[in-house]
Design a protein around this motif. Structure first.
Motif, PDB file in Angstrom:
ATOM      1  N   ALA A 153       0.825  -1.212   0.000  1.00 41.37           N
ATOM      2  CA  ALA A 153       0.000   0.000   0.000  1.00 41.37           C
ATOM      3  C   ALA A 153       0.859   1.262   0.000  1.00 41.37           C
ATOM      4  O   ALA A 153       0.531   2.240  -0.675  1.00 41.37           O
ATOM      5  CB  ALA A 153      -0.932  -0.003   1.215  1.00 41.37           C
ATOM      6  N   SER A 154       1.953   1.244   0.749  1.00 43.09           N
ATOM      7  CA  SER A 154       2.841   2.410   0.797  1.00 43.09           C
ATOM      8  C   SER A 154       3.427   2.707  -0.575  1.00 43.09           C
ATOM      9  O   SER A 154       3.499   3.866  -1.000  1.00 43.09           O
ATOM     10  CB  SER A 154       3.962   2.161   1.806  1.00 43.09           C
ATOM     11  OG  SER A 154       4.841   3.266   1.854  1.00 43.09           O
ATOM     12  N   SER A 155       3.820   1.665  -1.297  1.00 46.52           N
ATOM     13  CA  SER A 155       4.371   1.850  -2.643  1.00 46.52           C
ATOM     14  C   SER A 155       3.313   2.352  -3.612  1.00 46.52           C
ATOM     15  O   SER A 155       3.593   3.203  -4.468  1.00 46.52           O
ATOM     16  CB  SER A 155       4.971   0.537  -3.145  1.00 46.52           C
ATOM     17  OG  SER A 155       5.992   0.084  -2.281  1.00 46.52           O
ATOM     18  N   LEU A 156       2.086   1.850  -3.482  1.00 47.13           N
ATOM     19  CA  LEU A 156       1.000   2.319  -4.345  1.00 47.13           C
ATOM     20  C   LEU A 156       0.671   3.786  -4.071  1.00 47.13           C
ATOM     21  O   LEU A 156       0.383   4.543  -4.998  1.00 47.13           O
ATOM     22  CB  LEU A 156      -0.246   1.438  -4.119  1.00 47.13           C
ATOM     23  CG  LEU A 156      -0.164  -0.001  -4.631  1.00 47.13           C
ATOM     24  CD1 LEU A 156      -1.382  -0.797  -4.174  1.00 47.13           C
ATOM     25  CD2 LEU A 156      -0.052  -0.037  -6.154  1.00 47.13           C
ATOM     26  N   CYS A 157       0.725   4.174  -2.796  1.00 48.01           N
ATOM     27  CA  CYS A 157       0.470   5.578  -2.447  1.00 48.01           C
ATOM     28  C   CYS A 157       1.564   6.488  -3.013  1.00 48.01           C
ATOM     29  O   CYS A 157       1.277   7.580  -3.511  1.00 48.01           O
ATOM     30  CB  CYS A 157       0.392   5.739  -0.931  1.00 48.01           C
ATOM     31  SG  CYS A 157      -1.092   5.050  -0.195  1.00 48.01           S
ATOM     32  N   GLN A 158       2.802   6.011  -2.931  1.00 48.76           N
ATOM     33  CA  GLN A 158       3.899   6.797  -3.477  1.00 48.76           C
ATOM     34  C   GLN A 158       3.758   6.931  -4.995  1.00 48.76           C
ATOM     35  O   GLN A 158       4.029   7.979  -5.572  1.00 48.76           O
ATOM     36  CB  GLN A 158       5.241   6.142  -3.125  1.00 48.76           C
ATOM     37  CG  GLN A 158       6.441   7.042  -3.376  1.00 48.76           C
ATOM     38  CD  GLN A 158       7.724   6.443  -2.849  1.00 48.76           C
ATOM     39  OE1 GLN A 158       7.707   5.520  -2.036  1.00 48.76           O
ATOM     40  NE2 GLN A 158       8.853   6.967  -3.306  1.00 48.76           N
ATOM     41  N   TRP A 159       3.320   5.850  -5.635  1.00 46.77           N
ATOM     42  CA  TRP A 159       3.075   5.888  -7.083  1.00 46.77           C
ATOM     43  C   TRP A 159       1.985   6.903  -7.413  1.00 46.77           C
ATOM     44  O   TRP A 159       2.109   7.687  -8.369  1.00 46.77           O
ATOM     45  CB  TRP A 159       2.670   4.505  -7.567  1.00 46.77           C
ATOM     46  CG  TRP A 159       2.137   4.474  -8.964  1.00 46.77           C
ATOM     47  CD1 TRP A 159       2.852   4.460 -10.135  1.00 46.77           C
ATOM     48  CD2 TRP A 159       0.758   4.465  -9.353  1.00 46.77           C
ATOM     49  NE1 TRP A 159       2.018   4.446 -11.208  1.00 46.77           N
ATOM     50  CE2 TRP A 159       0.721   4.449 -10.769  1.00 46.77           C
ATOM     51  CE3 TRP A 159      -0.446   4.465  -8.650  1.00 46.77           C
ATOM     52  CZ2 TRP A 159      -0.476   4.435 -11.484  1.00 46.77           C
ATOM     53  CZ3 TRP A 159      -1.631   4.447  -9.351  1.00 46.77           C
ATOM     54  CH2 TRP A 159      -1.647   4.436 -10.746  1.00 46.77           C
TER      55      TRP A 159
END
Length: 325
Positions: free
Chosen positions: A190-196
């Motif tokens: 989820a953190s990576s998707l938010c950063q994306w």
């Protein structure tokens, strides 16, 4: 007319603001397990606590957007499709993660929970590379290794000095350790998707907080149709087991959710992982203050490792090699 602020000074100001976010998030992560364990009773329905937290996040984010004067502009630019593509998947992932964490809070002591929760750093690094292609320098890999050593040191040390107490071993494993480990994987994703979303879709952290909280709440409400929590809410009521003190971890967790969005947007998901490991030391300190449990020698030994890893990671970022003509 006011003089223009030099670029270097603006970067310094932004960097200082990010460090404030990181510090506040460290304090929140470190104190959250203790607050949840003390103020959320065993009889509190997990979904009710998570939903209350999501609603609180929405109100906090709306207030902050209104304060900075961008609420109307964002409302006019908002589209349903853009919201779903940017925030839909991470919202569903975070909703499941939060439910797992609420279960784990109740079945692990604060420090053990924090130690296991830091494993999301590694999953964040993996997913950030897979989704965003964000690489780590050799020095940063070494810094991550120092964090692993610190975490193992704390895990072995704390595990050897305390047992499961009066708790059943299977309960600790399946309702404490397994949920927090699965939540760590989900958090990294989820953190990576938010950063994306913040980099590619150009969504602000406050807007993403609102979108994710709304979508996540809808997912949780849908899950109540046939879930045990849904049955319990129908039978006992939404606020069954709540006390005025239950609001403390709910509000604290909501503020932490907003800080997570700010840190992810401005500092990246991997740096957020350093917050998690640093929060172990905060948790140990708070346990000493409130539970009269002194930090072990393992905690004291882990402190310089954590500080060194943070310094190395910040000092030696990855730099792509220039191709020779």
């Amino acid at each position: 007319m006011a003089p223009a602020i030099p670029v270097d000074q603006r970067k310094d100001r932004i960097s200082a603001r990010v460090w404030i976010y990181l510090l506040l998030l460290t304090l929140q992560y470190g104190a959250q397990p203790l607050f949840s364990k003390r103020f959320v009773g065993k009889e509190v329905i997990v979904t009710s606590a998570v939903l209350a937290c999501e609603v609180t996040k929405v109100f906090c984010a709306l207030i902050l957007l209104a304060k900075e004067g961008s609420l109307k502009k964002l409302f006019n630019q908002w589209t349903l499709m853009g919201s779903l593509t940017a925030s839909g998947l991470p919202a569903a992932v975070y909703a499941l993660q939060n439910s797992l964490l609420q279960i784990s809070y109740k079945n692990l002591d604060s420090l053990t929970f924090s130690i296991l929760n830091q494993t999301k750093l590694f999953f964040t690094a993996i997913f950030t590379y897979l989704i965003l292609g964000q690489k780590q320098s050799v020095q940063q890999v070494g810094a991550l290794s120092l964090l692993i050593i610190a975490a193992i040191l704390l895990s072995v040390g704390e595990g050897s000095t305390k047992g499961s107490g009066d708790k059943n071993a299977d309960q600790v494993l399946f309702y404490g350790i397994v949920p927090v480990m699965v939540a760590s994987v989900l958090s990294g994703l989820a953190s990576s998707l938010c950063q994306w979303a913040s980099q590619v879709k150009k969504h602000t952290s406050y807007l993403m907080t609102i979108e994710m909280s709304v979508v996540g709440s809808l997912c949780l409400l849908a899950s109540l149709y046939k879930s045990p929590d849904g049955v319990a809410i129908k039978k006992h009521g939404f606020f069954y087991g709540w006390t005025p003190w239950t609001l403390v971890p709910v509000i604290f967790n909501a503020v932490g959710g907003i800080l997570v969005g700010l840190v992810t947007a401005h500092a990246g998901g991997v740096r957020k992982g350093f917050v998690i490991v640093s929060a172990l030391l905060v948790t140990a300190l708070l346990q000493f203050i409130f539970d009269s449990k002194s930090p072990s020698l393992y905690c004291l030994a882990a402190l310089p490792l954590v500080m060194s890893s943070i310094f190395i990671y910040q000092r030696y970022p990855y730099a792509a090699r220039k191709k020779e003509d």
